[in-house]
Motif scaffolding. Structure first.
Motif, PDB file in Angstrom:
ATOM      1  N   VAL A 165       0.843  -1.194   0.000  1.00  0.00           N
ATOM      2  CA  VAL A 165       0.000   0.000   0.000  1.00  0.00           C
ATOM      3  C   VAL A 165       0.879   1.246   0.000  1.00  0.00           C
ATOM      4  CG1 VAL A 165      -1.761   1.257   1.293  1.00  0.00           C
ATOM      5  CG2 VAL A 165      -1.802  -1.245   1.236  1.00  0.00           C
ATOM      6  N   ILE A 166       0.536   2.203  -0.851  1.00  0.00           N
ATOM      7  CA  ILE A 166       1.224   3.486  -0.901  1.00  0.00           C
ATOM      8  C   ILE A 166       0.672   4.332   0.249  1.00  0.00           C
ATOM      9  CG2 ILE A 166       1.717   5.530  -2.293  1.00  0.00           C
ATOM     10  CD1 ILE A 166       2.741   2.926  -3.536  1.00  0.00           C
ATOM     11  N   THR A 167       1.549   4.841   1.104  1.00  0.00           N
ATOM     12  CA  THR A 167       1.131   5.666   2.233  1.00  0.00           C
ATOM     13  C   THR A 167       1.908   6.974   2.221  1.00  0.00           C
ATOM     14  OG1 THR A 167       2.787   4.740   3.741  1.00  0.00           O
ATOM     15  CG2 THR A 167       0.653   3.624   3.638  1.00  0.00           C
ATOM     16  N   ILE A 168       1.495   7.874   3.095  1.00  0.00           N
ATOM     17  CA  ILE A 168       2.183   9.153   3.216  1.00  0.00           C
ATOM     18  C   ILE A 168       2.306   9.511   4.693  1.00  0.00           C
ATOM     19  CG2 ILE A 168       0.144  10.614   3.058  1.00  0.00           C
ATOM     20  CD1 ILE A 168       1.902  12.363   1.099  1.00  0.00           C
ATOM     21  N   ASP A 169       3.349  10.260   5.012  1.00  0.00           N
ATOM     22  CA  ASP A 169       3.628  10.702   6.372  1.00  0.00           C
ATOM     23  C   ASP A 169       2.724  11.886   6.732  1.00  0.00           C
ATOM     24  OD1 ASP A 169       5.527  12.644   8.197  1.00  0.00           O
ATOM     25  OD2 ASP A 169       5.855  10.506   8.586  1.00  0.00           O
TER      26      ASP A 169
ATOM     27  N   GLY B 188      -7.098   6.870  -5.481  1.00  0.00           N
ATOM     28  CA  GLY B 188      -8.061   7.874  -5.036  1.00  0.00           C
ATOM     29  C   GLY B 188      -8.019   8.148  -3.549  1.00  0.00           C
ATOM     30  N   ARG B 189      -7.373   7.263  -2.798  1.00  0.00           N
ATOM     31  CA  ARG B 189      -7.272   7.430  -1.356  1.00  0.00           C
ATOM     32  C   ARG B 189      -5.859   7.112  -0.915  1.00  0.00           C
ATOM     33  NH1 ARG B 189     -11.703   5.328  -2.998  1.00  0.00           N
ATOM     34  NH2 ARG B 189     -13.709   6.183  -2.398  1.00  0.00           N
ATOM     35  N   LEU B 190      -5.348   7.921  -0.019  1.00  0.00           N
ATOM     36  CA  LEU B 190      -3.968   7.768   0.426  1.00  0.00           C
ATOM     37  C   LEU B 190      -3.945   7.691   1.954  1.00  0.00           C
ATOM     38  CD1 LEU B 190      -1.060   7.763  -0.709  1.00  0.00           C
ATOM     39  CD2 LEU B 190      -1.088  10.238  -0.484  1.00  0.00           C
ATOM     40  N   PRO B 191      -3.625   6.514   2.496  1.00  0.00           N
ATOM     41  CA  PRO B 191      -3.551   6.387   3.953  1.00  0.00           C
ATOM     42  C   PRO B 191      -2.409   7.244   4.516  1.00  0.00           C
ATOM     43  CG  PRO B 191      -3.645   4.219   2.914  1.00  0.00           C
ATOM     44  CD  PRO B 191      -3.412   5.227   1.829  1.00  0.00           C
ATOM     45  N   VAL B 192      -2.680   7.903   5.625  1.00  0.00           N
ATOM     46  CA  VAL B 192      -1.672   8.707   6.311  1.00  0.00           C
ATOM     47  C   VAL B 192      -1.199   7.878   7.505  1.00  0.00           C
ATOM     48  CG1 VAL B 192      -1.196  10.877   7.487  1.00  0.00           C
ATOM     49  CG2 VAL B 192      -2.872  10.808   5.623  1.00  0.00           C
ATOM     50  N   VAL B 193       0.100   7.547   7.512  1.00  0.00           N
ATOM     51  CA  VAL B 193       0.653   6.668   8.538  1.00  0.00           C
ATOM     52  C   VAL B 193       1.776   7.369   9.286  1.00  0.00           C
ATOM     53  CG1 VAL B 193       1.805   4.461   8.961  1.00  0.00           C
ATOM     54  CG2 VAL B 193       0.045   4.617   7.189  1.00  0.00           C
ATOM     55  N   GLY B 194       1.631   7.443  10.601  1.00  0.00           N
ATOM     56  CA  GLY B 194       2.653   8.030  11.454  1.00  0.00           C
ATOM     57  C   GLY B 194       3.031   7.069  12.560  1.00  0.00           C
TER      58      GLY B 194
ATOM     59  N   VAL C 280      -3.278   7.168  10.854  1.00  0.00           N
ATOM     60  CA  VAL C 280      -3.797   8.352  11.543  1.00  0.00           C
ATOM     61  C   VAL C 280      -4.834   9.096  10.714  1.00  0.00           C
ATOM     62  CG1 VAL C 280      -1.769   8.652  12.998  1.00  0.00           C
ATOM     63  CG2 VAL C 280      -1.852   9.781  10.781  1.00  0.00           C
ATOM     64  N   GLY C 281      -5.025   8.681   9.463  1.00  0.00           N
ATOM     65  CA  GLY C 281      -6.021   9.325   8.623  1.00  0.00           C
ATOM     66  C   GLY C 281      -5.949   8.851   7.191  1.00  0.00           C
ATOM     67  N   ILE C 282      -6.825   9.407   6.379  1.00  0.00           N
ATOM     68  CA  ILE C 282      -6.861   9.092   4.950  1.00  0.00           C
ATOM     69  C   ILE C 282      -7.120  10.389   4.194  1.00  0.00           C
ATOM     70  CG2 ILE C 282      -8.100   7.878   3.109  1.00  0.00           C
ATOM     71  CD1 ILE C 282      -8.729   5.679   5.090  1.00  0.00           C
ATOM     72  N   VAL C 283      -6.345  10.622   3.146  1.00  0.00           N
ATOM     73  CA  VAL C 283      -6.544  11.780   2.273  1.00  0.00           C
ATOM     74  C   VAL C 283      -7.168  11.260   0.982  1.00  0.00           C
ATOM     75  CG1 VAL C 283      -5.402  13.620   0.992  1.00  0.00           C
ATOM     76  CG2 VAL C 283      -4.543  12.963   3.226  1.00  0.00           C
TER      77      VAL C 283
END
Length: 54
Positions: free
Chosen positions: A5-9, A27-33, A38-41
Motif C-alpha cells: 500500500v502506498i502511504t504518506i507521512d 483515489g485514497r492515500l492512507p496517512v501513517v505516522g 492516523v487518517g486518509i486523504v
C-alpha cells in the motif's frame, strides 16, 4: 486490495500527496505516522483544498 500500500507521512505536503495519487492512480492515500494509521486523504479532499485557494 494490494499488499504494498502506498502511504504518506502526516508531515508531508499537499503537493506531495497529490503527486503520489496521480503517479500511482489512486483515489485514497492512507496517512501513517509511527507505524499507525492516523487518517486518509482523498482526491476530493485535495480538490476542495485547491478550490478554496482560488
Amino acid at each position: 486490495m494490494k499488499r504494498d500500500v502506498i502511504t504518506i507521512d502526516p508531515q508531508a505536503t499537499i503537493p506531495a500527496a497529490l503527486r503520489l495519487m496521480v503517479k500511482h492512480d489512486i483515489g485514497r492515500l492512507p496517512v501513517v505516522g509511527n507505524g499507525r494509521l492516523v487518517g486518509i486523504v482523498t482526491r476530493s479532499d485535495l480538490m476542495l483544498y485547491y478550490y478554496n485557494l482560488v
